[in-house]
Design an enzyme around this catalytic site. Structure first.
Site, PDB file in Angstrom:
ATOM      1  CG  ASP A   9     -30.714  -0.928   0.199  1.00  0.00           C
ATOM      2  OD1 ASP A   9     -30.221  -1.243   1.302  1.00  0.00           O
ATOM      3  OD2 ASP A   9     -30.958  -1.772  -0.688  1.00  0.00           O
ATOM      4  CG  HIS A 243     -29.289 -10.741   4.383  1.00  0.00           C
ATOM      5  ND1 HIS A 243     -28.404 -11.728   4.008  1.00  0.00           N
ATOM      6  CD2 HIS A 243     -30.488 -11.089   3.841  1.00  0.00           C
ATOM      7  CE1 HIS A 243     -29.019 -12.629   3.273  1.00  0.00           C
ATOM      8  NE2 HIS A 243     -30.289 -12.266   3.152  1.00  0.00           N
TER       9      HIS A 243
END
Length: 320
Positions: A9, A243
């Protein structure tokens, strides 16, 4: 050469992970598949096409799921983290080439069938595309080599969720899909907040990238201005977790991580929606819902200095 599908995403940290994949000499990106999450599906697909074009990434882009498969926690997109366009609101032209007509789940199945046992999916967003691919091809666990997921949190060393006390954003954004993937028999490794929040970049790390990684370093510097502003507003300093690139780091150097193994569930409703739970001793539990569930690996600790060094070393190849 390891074949990779990057399922994303694509926001700020996703773009950093995509460049990590691109410049790793032992990897080949076969496809970039997009999903809604950090931004709308239109923006994540546009972002993927733009990054591909700017950095000459030889991979097709496939548009995927625009929403979750079932109930999800929260609505909208975190534009306060990634900007309205998903890339820190930097200005960039529309890419010359867009996504393919084929859908992301179809592309995942096609590539898995074309290269059985060779393709790794690095999934750094919601798992909607993988769940849909499993519906299209129930044999997918036998065809894909493995899946590395950025998501979840297992409460190691006091780490908690980032969208609820127990839930991480990718899992909470489509818990139905995540539980389906974890129960599918796919060879899954989960790289969650327990290790990503231990791996922190600050302005000195970005300065090193800007100095050593050419245009890639300049791009990362530009998109992380918005990201650092957000983290400074909540943490008081200009630093943030690495992340999505942690999932790539696991693929490249799993020796930098400690893991535990067992059946893994995702809570699909109620106040704990999106929580990821590792069942280390399914034979001891009162509920039989843990029995005969396939195991996943979850990352529980990390050599953060080694991961950051690997990222900087790999991105420095962009200048050569």
């Amino acid at each position: 050469m390891k074949r990779v599908i990057f399922d994303t995403d694509i926001g700020i940290d996703d773009a950093m992970a995509l460049l990590f994949l691109h410049y790793a000499p032992e990897l080949r990106i076969e496809a970039i598949t997009t999903v809604s999450g950090n931004a709308s599906i239109a923006n994540t697909t546009r972002n993927a096409c733009y990054v591909r074009e700017r950095f000459g990434i030889d991979a097709r882009v496939f548009r995927g799921a625009s929403g979750p498969l079932g109930p999800a926690l929260g609505q909208g997109h975190p534009d306060f983290v990634h900007g309205k366009n998903g890339l820190g609101d930097i200005s960039f032209p529309d890419p010359l080439q867009g996504a393919e007509l084929q859908s992301a789940p179809e592309a995942i199945v096609e590539l898995a069938e074309a290269y059985p046992g060779e393709v790794t999916v690095v999934a750094v967003g919601r798992l909607s595309n993988l769940a849909k691919a499993l519906d299209l091809c129930p044999r997918l666990p036998q065809l894909l080599k493995d899946v590395v997921v950025m998501g979840g949190v297992f409460m190691r060393r006091g780490h908690q969720g980032n969208v609820s006390p127990v839930a991480e954003a990718n899992m909470a954004g489509d818990p139905t899909a995540a539980d389906r993937v974890f129960n599918s028999g796919l060879d899954v490794t989960v790289v969650g907040l327990d290790v990503t929040e231990e791996t922190v970049m600050d302005e000195s790390f970005i300065d090193a990238l800007r100095e050593q990684a050419g245009d890639a370093g300049a791009f990362i510097n530009d998109i992380t201005r918005f990201y650092f502003d957000f983290y400074e507003s909540i943490n008081g300093d200009r630093s943030c977790p690495i992340h999505d690139s942690s999932a790539v780091a696991y693929l490249l150097a799993p020796q930098h991580y400690q893991v535990e193994t067992g059946p893994t569930r995702v809570v699909c409703d109620g106040i704990a929606m999106g929580q990821t739970i590792l069942g280390l001793h399914p034979e001891r539990y009162a509920s039989d819902s843990w029995l005969e569930r396939p195991s996943c690996r979850i990352c529980t600790s990390v050599d953060a200095a080694a991961v950051k060094a690997l990222y900087l070393e790999t991105l420095s190849l962009a200048r050569q």
